[in-house]
Design a protein around this motif. Structure first.
Motif, PDB file in Angstrom:
ATOM      1  N   ILE A   3     -32.380  10.342  91.881  1.00  0.00           N
ATOM      2  CA  ILE A   3     -31.153  11.086  91.634  1.00  0.00           C
ATOM      3  C   ILE A   3     -30.536  11.389  92.990  1.00  0.00           C
ATOM      4  O   ILE A   3     -31.117  12.114  93.798  1.00  0.00           O
ATOM      5  N   ASP A   4     -29.405  10.801  93.222  1.00  0.00           N
ATOM      6  CA  ASP A   4     -28.827  10.848  94.566  1.00  0.00           C
ATOM      7  C   ASP A   4     -27.361  11.227  94.490  1.00  0.00           C
ATOM      8  O   ASP A   4     -26.560  10.421  94.051  1.00  0.00           O
ATOM      9  N   PRO A   5     -26.975  12.381  94.945  1.00  0.00           N
ATOM     10  CA  PRO A   5     -27.781  13.542  95.297  1.00  0.00           C
ATOM     11  C   PRO A   5     -27.681  14.601  94.202  1.00  0.00           C
ATOM     12  O   PRO A   5     -26.840  14.509  93.324  1.00  0.00           O
ATOM     13  N   ILE A   6     -28.550  15.604  94.277  1.00  0.00           N
ATOM     14  CA  ILE A   6     -28.478  16.674  93.291  1.00  0.00           C
ATOM     15  C   ILE A   6     -27.516  17.763  93.755  1.00  0.00           C
ATOM     16  O   ILE A   6     -27.190  18.663  93.006  1.00  0.00           O
ATOM     17  N   THR A   7     -27.082  17.639  94.967  1.00  0.00           N
ATOM     18  CA  THR A   7     -26.254  18.690  95.567  1.00  0.00           C
ATOM     19  C   THR A   7     -24.997  18.986  94.754  1.00  0.00           C
ATOM     20  O   THR A   7     -24.632  20.140  94.570  1.00  0.00           O
ATOM     21  N   ASN A   8     -24.366  17.928  94.280  1.00  0.00           N
ATOM     22  CA  ASN A   8     -23.077  18.143  93.643  1.00  0.00           C
ATOM     23  C   ASN A   8     -23.156  18.864  92.313  1.00  0.00           C
ATOM     24  O   ASN A   8     -22.156  19.311  91.782  1.00  0.00           O
ATOM     25  N   PHE A   9     -24.351  18.984  91.787  1.00  0.00           N
ATOM     26  CA  PHE A   9     -24.498  19.723  90.531  1.00  0.00           C
ATOM     27  C   PHE A   9     -24.081  21.175  90.700  1.00  0.00           C
ATOM     28  O   PHE A   9     -23.713  21.831  89.748  1.00  0.00           O
ATOM     29  N   ILE A  10     -24.172  21.636  91.913  1.00  0.00           N
ATOM     30  CA  ILE A  10     -23.863  23.038  92.168  1.00  0.00           C
ATOM     31  C   ILE A  10     -22.399  23.331  91.835  1.00  0.00           C
ATOM     32  O   ILE A  10     -22.038  24.451  91.527  1.00  0.00           O
ATOM     33  N   ASN A  11     -21.592  22.266  91.854  1.00  0.00           N
ATOM     34  CA  ASN A  11     -20.183  22.455  91.507  1.00  0.00           C
ATOM     35  C   ASN A  11     -19.988  22.818  90.051  1.00  0.00           C
ATOM     36  O   ASN A  11     -18.962  23.354  89.666  1.00  0.00           O
ATOM     37  N   ILE A  12     -20.941  22.442  89.222  1.00  0.00           N
ATOM     38  CA  ILE A  12     -20.727  22.644  87.793  1.00  0.00           C
ATOM     39  C   ILE A  12     -21.699  23.652  87.212  1.00  0.00           C
ATOM     40  O   ILE A  12     -21.819  23.779  86.012  1.00  0.00           O
ATOM     41  N   SER A  24     -29.099  29.073  89.609  1.00  0.00           N
ATOM     42  CA  SER A  24     -30.200  29.217  88.653  1.00  0.00           C
ATOM     43  C   SER A  24     -30.084  28.184  87.531  1.00  0.00           C
ATOM     44  O   SER A  24     -31.078  27.662  87.054  1.00  0.00           O
ATOM     45  N   GLU A  25     -28.860  27.879  87.155  1.00  0.00           N
ATOM     46  CA  GLU A  25     -28.678  26.886  86.093  1.00  0.00           C
ATOM     47  C   GLU A  25     -29.129  25.506  86.554  1.00  0.00           C
ATOM     48  O   GLU A  25     -29.794  24.780  85.827  1.00  0.00           O
ATOM     49  N   VAL A  26     -28.734  25.195  87.800  1.00  0.00           N
ATOM     50  CA  VAL A  26     -29.115  23.887  88.339  1.00  0.00           C
ATOM     51  C   VAL A  26     -30.622  23.801  88.452  1.00  0.00           C
ATOM     52  O   VAL A  26     -31.245  22.814  88.065  1.00  0.00           O
ATOM     53  N   LYS A  27     -31.191  24.884  88.925  1.00  0.00           N
ATOM     54  CA  LYS A  27     -32.638  24.898  89.091  1.00  0.00           C
ATOM     55  C   LYS A  27     -33.315  24.701  87.742  1.00  0.00           C
ATOM     56  O   LYS A  27     -34.228  23.897  87.589  1.00  0.00           O
ATOM     57  N   ASN A  28     -32.804  25.441  86.775  1.00  0.00           N
ATOM     58  CA  ASN A  28     -33.324  25.357  85.421  1.00  0.00           C
ATOM     59  C   ASN A  28     -33.284  23.928  84.897  1.00  0.00           C
ATOM     60  O   ASN A  28     -34.238  23.416  84.312  1.00  0.00           O
ATOM     61  N   MET A  29     -32.156  23.314  85.145  1.00  0.00           N
ATOM     62  CA  MET A  29     -31.977  21.954  84.661  1.00  0.00           C
ATOM     63  C   MET A  29     -32.961  21.004  85.347  1.00  0.00           C
ATOM     64  O   MET A  29     -33.576  20.158  84.707  1.00  0.00           O
ATOM     65  N   LEU A  30     -33.119  21.210  86.653  1.00  0.00           N
ATOM     66  CA  LEU A  30     -34.006  20.315  87.385  1.00  0.00           C
ATOM     67  C   LEU A  30     -35.460  20.530  87.005  1.00  0.00           C
ATOM     68  O   LEU A  30     -36.243  19.591  86.955  1.00  0.00           O
ATOM     69  N   VAL A  31     -35.793  21.785  86.707  1.00  0.00           N
ATOM     70  CA  VAL A  31     -37.158  22.057  86.240  1.00  0.00           C
ATOM     71  C   VAL A  31     -37.431  21.233  84.995  1.00  0.00           C
ATOM     72  O   VAL A  31     -38.454  20.559  84.873  1.00  0.00           O
ATOM     73  N   ARG A  32     -36.448  21.263  84.102  1.00  0.00           N
ATOM     74  CA  ARG A  32     -36.645  20.530  82.847  1.00  0.00           C
ATOM     75  C   ARG A  32     -36.697  19.034  83.094  1.00  0.00           C
ATOM     76  O   ARG A  32     -37.455  18.306  82.447  1.00  0.00           O
ATOM     77  N   MET A  33     -35.895  18.599  84.022  1.00  0.00           N
ATOM     78  CA  MET A  33     -35.872  17.183  84.370  1.00  0.00           C
ATOM     79  C   MET A  33     -37.234  16.760  84.925  1.00  0.00           C
ATOM     80  O   MET A  33     -37.822  15.773  84.487  1.00  0.00           O
ATOM     81  N   ILE A  34     -37.717  17.561  85.886  1.00  0.00           N
ATOM     82  CA  ILE A  34     -38.997  17.233  86.515  1.00  0.00           C
ATOM     83  C   ILE A  34     -40.100  17.261  85.475  1.00  0.00           C
ATOM     84  O   ILE A  34     -40.965  16.387  85.414  1.00  0.00           O
ATOM     85  N   ASP A  35     -40.015  18.266  84.627  1.00  0.00           N
ATOM     86  CA  ASP A  35     -41.001  18.430  83.575  1.00  0.00           C
ATOM     87  C   ASP A  35     -41.058  17.201  82.680  1.00  0.00           C
ATOM     88  O   ASP A  35     -42.115  16.651  82.395  1.00  0.00           O
ATOM     89  N   PHE A  36     -39.890  16.775  82.293  1.00  0.00           N
ATOM     90  CA  PHE A  36     -39.796  15.606  81.412  1.00  0.00           C
ATOM     91  C   PHE A  36     -40.343  14.364  82.108  1.00  0.00           C
ATOM     92  O   PHE A  36     -41.111  13.586  81.532  1.00  0.00           O
ATOM     93  N   LEU A  37     -39.967  14.206  83.373  1.00  0.00           N
ATOM     94  CA  LEU A  37     -40.388  13.015  84.101  1.00  0.00           C
ATOM     95  C   LEU A  37     -41.890  13.010  84.304  1.00  0.00           C
ATOM     96  O   LEU A  37     -42.541  11.974  84.219  1.00  0.00           O
ATOM     97  N   GLN A  38     -42.439  14.200  84.551  1.00  0.00           N
ATOM     98  CA  GLN A  38     -43.883  14.271  84.736  1.00  0.00           C
ATOM     99  C   GLN A  38     -44.604  13.881  83.470  1.00  0.00           C
ATOM    100  O   GLN A  38     -45.594  13.169  83.502  1.00  0.00           O
ATOM    101  N   GLU A  39     -44.053  14.345  82.381  1.00  0.00           N
ATOM    102  CA  GLU A  39     -44.658  14.023  81.098  1.00  0.00           C
ATOM    103  C   GLU A  39     -44.680  12.513  80.879  1.00  0.00           C
ATOM    104  O   GLU A  39     -45.622  11.966  80.344  1.00  0.00           O
ATOM    105  N   GLU A  40     -43.632  11.871  81.339  1.00  0.00           N
ATOM    106  CA  GLU A  40     -43.525  10.424  81.154  1.00  0.00           C
ATOM    107  C   GLU A  40     -44.176   9.664  82.298  1.00  0.00           C
ATOM    108  O   GLU A  40     -44.092   8.445  82.352  1.00  0.00           O
ATOM    109  N   GLN A  41     -44.784  10.392  83.232  1.00  0.00           N
ATOM    110  CA  GLN A  41     -45.448   9.763  84.381  1.00  0.00           C
ATOM    111  C   GLN A  41     -44.472   8.931  85.219  1.00  0.00           C
ATOM    112  O   GLN A  41     -44.761   7.796  85.604  1.00  0.00           O
ATOM    113  N   ILE A  42     -43.313   9.486  85.438  1.00  0.00           N
ATOM    114  CA  ILE A  42     -42.308   8.780  86.215  1.00  0.00           C
ATOM    115  C   ILE A  42     -42.168   9.469  87.572  1.00  0.00           C
ATOM    116  O   ILE A  42     -42.047  10.691  87.637  1.00  0.00           O
ATOM    117  N   SER A  43     -42.206   8.684  88.614  1.00  0.00           N
ATOM    118  CA  SER A  43     -41.989   9.261  89.939  1.00  0.00           C
ATOM    119  C   SER A  43     -40.503   9.487  90.130  1.00  0.00           C
ATOM    120  O   SER A  43     -39.693   8.665  89.710  1.00  0.00           O
TER     121      SER A  43
END
Lengths: 583, 108
Positions: free
Chosen positions: A374-383, A387-406
């Protein structure tokens, strides 16, 4: 958490039987679908997807679960409806021809109607009953029942009839969806929620910062556990996808496999083997420090291993990235052509955070990569807020970990807060954090790379100079001299200086060596001459000794001769010969 | 049901003469339905002087017709002719409104 358990054994415990909707994500939230044989209310404002959700329920029921359905449309004509959902790949005409679906358009126009006394809605019941029986329907949708209220005056009759309708639907054993417009201060304008008490789903369409996000919430669902949060959902060419529940159990599998980052120097810094498979890594740095290059080489490496990679480009278009990365000797185009690399480019402002998450989710589910960038995550801050961005990324990371995706994120940090948290505050979430920063010295700017953290592996604490060359990325040890850290040309210069010094030193050493050899030769020559001297002295001494020996011998002989001669007789014979010889 | 046949016969003979073509949808022998049939008949006799065709349809018997004519509330009477088509729902006890629906309100 208990949802998955529930889903596995609903029958054993005699819990509420459910009808799968087939809508991505909704079945997970409701723990198996809508209550079987009971009516469900879907309410929401105009344009939030009520009709679509209900028609998808009917169509998926007919196609996937072999449960024919009746769609009673109070708003749209059957042709209009067919046209509207054709874009989602639903062929209503075909389903109708196969008797899997029946669309009944109910038209009420107040201006055509004169109320002349008491009436009831038996006509609707009969029509519905007839439609259900004619195709053996298991599912029914009434969209939007409230139109009756605008067409007919007698509220009392309508309300009693509606109550009767819902009871009747239950008796019929059909799983029904009733849609209703959201009203002021209540879920529906006409208070339909009073009558439908089994399951109520609220759809919502909110605009925050000019970005619209559709959300879904199960307000109530009697007799079962269900997700209570607001879940964003997406309407696209495949219909509705609701974001699956974030797993909170934190019981993901972990891998001890390591994957290369594509930069051998960086692998060496990370214990020589690279990152853990299924891990997340954040590359942050100021502008122009080579974050995208790092990300691209990570992607390239994955493709070289014949693994799939999805590259979410949030800033540059795929072609731009391919062109730019080619300049450092990495050809991404061939991976795109071979289907290993998939670019998904979208502007962050395109839709809300949650929608991005849903879209990424979908893309990942569909493409099943082993590496995501994901290149880059910086621009998410615009929308969204931090805390929302962090929340979203936590869920993203969580999902990816579950799927064993780097996953590799890149983030732009501002010059003022280098070394601090990144804007998105995700540095605590990721498994590894690589920081690329400028080192400005001696009138030039160079790139330095650190590994800020890397969980669960030995990693270098050194700053490396990060060089982008025509043939890829390289890491060089920075020069730690008496004047501090030297990079770039200063480092080169220092290295040159050192080389000169070495040459001088080595020539000095050579001279000394030769001197020693010479000295040794001189000494050796001296030793040889001494040796010969000694030999001659020795010979001299030996000569004297031999002469003396000889003399001694001759003396002895002479004495013996003399003795013999004194004895006389014995020497006669001999004397004869001797004297004759003398003569 | 006798009315229905009668209506159909009349329709065949007299449609051209600008007669009223009425269809009454009822649901079996429900009180509303019975009242509606009685009321319609008396109104028609009184105001239309036999210049009408009345078809009474029990949608319990012919549910497919209910969809064709978009029946929801019953009893429902549809005035097919003369133009414009009008729909009246209810047990037809409000004579004034029935007449309005039939386009005879001014006459009364």
């Amino acid at each position: 958490m208990s949802k998955s358990q529930k889903k596995k054994e609903p029958v054993l415990y005699g819990t509420l039987p459910k009808a799968l909707t087939g809508i991505t994500g909704l079945d997970e939230i409701t723990g198996g679908g809508l209550p079987l044989g009971r009516p469900t209310l879907i309410c929401g404002e105009a344009g939030c997807g009520k009709t679509l959700m209900s028609i998808e329920f009917i169509v998926r029921g007919a196609v996937q679960y072999n449960e024919p359905g009746v769609f009673v449309a109070f708003e749209e004509k059957s042709d209009e409806l067919a046209m509207n959902v054709a874009s989602l790949g639903f062929d209503l005409k075909k389903l109708q021809a196969e008797n899997k679906l029946k669309i009944d358009h109910v038209h009420i126009d107040r201006s055509e109607i004169e109320e002349t006394g008491e009436y009831d809605l038996e006509g609707l019941f009969i029509r519905l009953g007839y439609a259900i029986d004619s195709i053996g329907a298991k599912r029914v949708v009434l969209d939007t029942l409230e139109n009756l209220f605008s067409g007919l005056d007698n509220q009392a009759v309508l309300r009693t009839e509606l109550r009767r309708l819902f009871t009747w639907l239950k008796e019929k054993g059909v799983t029904a969806i009733i849609t209703g417009e959201r009203g002021e201060g209540s879920l529906t304008r006409q208070g339909l929620e009073e009558y439908v008490s089994d399951c109520v789903i609220l759809l919502d369409n909110r605009v925050v910062n000019q970005i619209t996000t559709r959300r879904l919430r199960v307000i109530k669902y009697r007799g079962t556990v269900h997700g209570t949060n607001e879940y964003p959902f997406l309407i696209d060419e495949d219909g509705i996808s609701v974001l699956p529940v974030t797993s909170l159990k934190m019981a993901n599998k972990v891998s001890t496999d390591r994957v290369s980052t594509g930069v051998s120097g960086l692998d060496n810094m990370l214990g020589g083997k690279g990152l853990y498979r299924g891990g997340s890594v954040l590359v942050s740095g100021t502008a122009g420090t080579g974050k995208t290059s790092l990300a691209a080489s990570f992607a390239n490496e994955a493709c070289n291993r014949k693994e799939k990679c999805v590259y979410f480009a949030m800033e540059e278009s795929p072609n731009q990235i391919i062109r730019n990365i080619r300049s450092i000797g990495i050809d991404l185009q061939k991976h795109v052509d071979s289907g290993l690399l998939y670019f998904n480019a979208s502007r962050p402002n395109l839709y809300g955070l949650e929608m991005h998450l849903v879209a990424m989710h979908k893309c990942i589910k569909q493409y099943k990569p082993s590496v995501v960038i994901i290149d880059p995550i910086t621009n998410f801050i615009n929308i969204g807020s931090v805390s929302e961005v962090k929340n979203m990324l936590v869920r993203m990371i969580d999902f990816l970990q579950e799927e064993q995706i780097s996953v590799m994120f890149t983030a732009l940090s501002l010059n003022t807060i280098v070394n601090e948290q990144t804007d998105e505050g995700v540095s605590s979430l990721v498994d590894a954090w690589i920081l690329v920063r400028d080192i400005e010295f001696n009138g030039e700017r160079n790139r330095g790379l650190y590994v800020m953290k890397s969980r669960g592996m030995k990693h270098s604490n050194q700053v490396r100079e990060f060089i982008i060359t025509d043939t890829g990325l390289q890491l060089v040890d920075v020069y730690l001299g008496p004047d501090g850290i030297l990079t770039g040309s200063a480092r080169e210069q220092q290295m040159l200086l050192e080389r000169t010094g070495e040459a001088i030193r080595s020539s000095a050493v050579n001279r000394k060596d030769r001197e020693i050899i010479r000295k040794r030769k001189v000494l050796e020559a001296k030793i040889a001459s001494l040796h010969t001297e000694f030999e001659s002295v020795e010979e001299e001494l030996n000569k004297v000794y031999l002469e003396e020996e000889l003399k001694k011998e001759i003396l002895n002989k002479n004495r013996e001769e003399v003795m013999r001669m004194r004895r006389g007789e014995t020497a006669e014979n001999k004397e004869k010969t001797k004297t004759s010889r003398k003569k | 049901m006798a009315d229905k046949n009668e209506g159909l016969n009349k329709k065949n003979n007299d449609t051209a003469a600008g007669a009223y073509v009425l269809r009454l949808f009822i649901t079996g022998a429900s009180p509303n339905s019975i009242r509606a049939v009685e009321n319609v008949k008396s109104i028609c006799e009184k105001y239309l002087n036999g210049n009408y065709e009345l078809e009474v349809i029990d949608i319990h018997q012919q549910p497919e017709l209910a969809e064709g004519e978009d029946v929801i509330a019953v009893p429902l009477m549809i005035k097919k002719a003369p133009y414009p088509e009008r729909r009246m729902i209810g047990d037809m006890s409000d004579t004034h409104r029935v007449l309005k629906g039939l386009g005879l309100a001014n006459n009364s």
